[in-house]
Scaffold this motif. Structure first.
Motif, PDB file in Angstrom:
ATOM      1  N   GLN A   1       0.819  -1.218   0.000  1.00 29.14           N
ATOM      2  CA  GLN A   1       0.000   0.000   0.000  1.00 29.14           C
ATOM      3  C   GLN A   1       0.855   1.272   0.000  1.00 29.14           C
ATOM      4  O   GLN A   1       0.354   2.355  -0.292  1.00 29.14           O
TER       5      GLN A   1
ATOM      6  N   CYS B   1     -10.749   0.347   3.666  1.00 30.35           N
ATOM      7  CA  CYS B   1      -9.337   0.162   3.340  1.00 30.35           C
ATOM      8  C   CYS B   1      -8.729   1.517   3.020  1.00 30.35           C
ATOM      9  O   CYS B   1      -9.357   2.326   2.331  1.00 30.35           O
ATOM     10  N   LEU B   2      -7.519   1.758   3.502  1.00 31.97           N
ATOM     11  CA  LEU B   2      -6.867   3.046   3.233  1.00 31.97           C
ATOM     12  C   LEU B   2      -6.602   3.232   1.734  1.00 31.97           C
ATOM     13  O   LEU B   2      -6.466   4.359   1.282  1.00 31.97           O
TER      14      LEU B   2
ATOM     15  N   HIS C   1      -7.573  -9.332   6.222  1.00 35.56           N
ATOM     16  CA  HIS C   1      -7.685  -8.236   5.234  1.00 35.56           C
ATOM     17  C   HIS C   1      -6.289  -7.819   4.759  1.00 35.56           C
ATOM     18  O   HIS C   1      -6.042  -7.701   3.560  1.00 35.56           O
ATOM     19  N   GLU C   2      -5.381  -7.612   5.712  1.00 32.29           N
ATOM     20  CA  GLU C   2      -4.022  -7.179   5.350  1.00 32.29           C
ATOM     21  C   GLU C   2      -3.279  -8.271   4.589  1.00 32.29           C
ATOM     22  O   GLU C   2      -2.528  -7.987   3.652  1.00 32.29           O
TER      23      GLU C   2
ATOM     24  N   HIS D   1      -3.860  -8.293   0.935  1.00 30.61           N
ATOM     25  CA  HIS D   1      -3.057  -7.319   0.169  1.00 30.61           C
ATOM     26  C   HIS D   1      -1.779  -7.970  -0.361  1.00 30.61           C
ATOM     27  O   HIS D   1      -1.294  -7.615  -1.433  1.00 30.61           O
TER      28      HIS D   1
HETATM   29 ZN   LIG Z   1      -6.691  -2.620   2.957  1.00 32.27          ZN
END
Ligand SMILES: [Zn+2]
Length: 182
Positions: free
Chosen positions: A51, A104-105, A146-147, A150
């Motif tokens: 990210q 999510c960022l 969730h992470e 990614h």
């Molecule tokens: Zn995320």
């Protein structure tokens, strides 16, 4: 420490599969420190290295629990408890699922209910490179899954129905066009 720019969908880098980390050294710790500062600043509760454009299997999480203040009427006390996960693996997941309204960022201002295993057991390397294994439930289990998505190039809306997913992708594309035009 430094605040790093966060990549936003539909940036193709978010679809990259991140590579395992060979060893935990000071450079990696500096990256994790910067990721944590970036996450607190955003603010968010989890951030994967991709990210911020680094395709390594590294993530940071801090649920930033808020404790009731000692005095009535005072601001809640934020408890910082950073977790660092290097090369995380899920070694067990419950059949029981839990649903959480995820954001999510990298997908700003959009949310969706995602179902994931309610409890998991994970294995990873810690900030100092030591091997860890622990079971998680609740928000921690959701956030870690969730992470970890990614790291595989998966975003939370990939878990939603096609209808909801298309709606989010449309909004993201529109937001990107507006940003480019601004
Ligand atoms: Zn995320």
């Amino acid at each position: 420490m430094a605040i790093l720019p966060i990549i936003e969908a539909p940036d193709p880098r978010l679809r990259v599969v991140s590579a395992p980390v060979a060893g935990v050294d000071d450079d990696l710790r500096r990256l994790m420190d910067d990721m944590l500062e970036t996450m607190y600043d955003a603010p968010g509760i989890g951030l994967a290295a991709i990210q911020v454009g680094v395709p390594k299997r590294v993530l940071v999480i801090d649920l930033q629990r808020r404790d009731e203040p000692a005095e009535e009427g005072a601001e809640p006390v934020e408890v910082r408890e950073p977790h660092y996960f290097i090369n995380p693996e899920i070694v067990w997941a419950s059949d029981e699922l839990a649903s959480y309204n995820e954001g999510c960022l990298s997908v700003p201002e959009l949310f969706g209910d995602v179902q994931r295993p309610a409890r998991i057991r994970a294995r990873w390397l810690d900030y100092d490179g030591s091997a860890r294994e622990e079971a998680f439930d609740g928000l921690m289990a959701t956030c870690l899954q969730h992470e970890m998505d990614h790291l595989e190039g998966v975003l939370f809306f990939d878990h939603l129905s096609k209808l909801k997913r298309d709606m989010i992708v449309k909004k993201l594309t529109k937001a990107k066009r507006q940003k480019l035009a601004a």
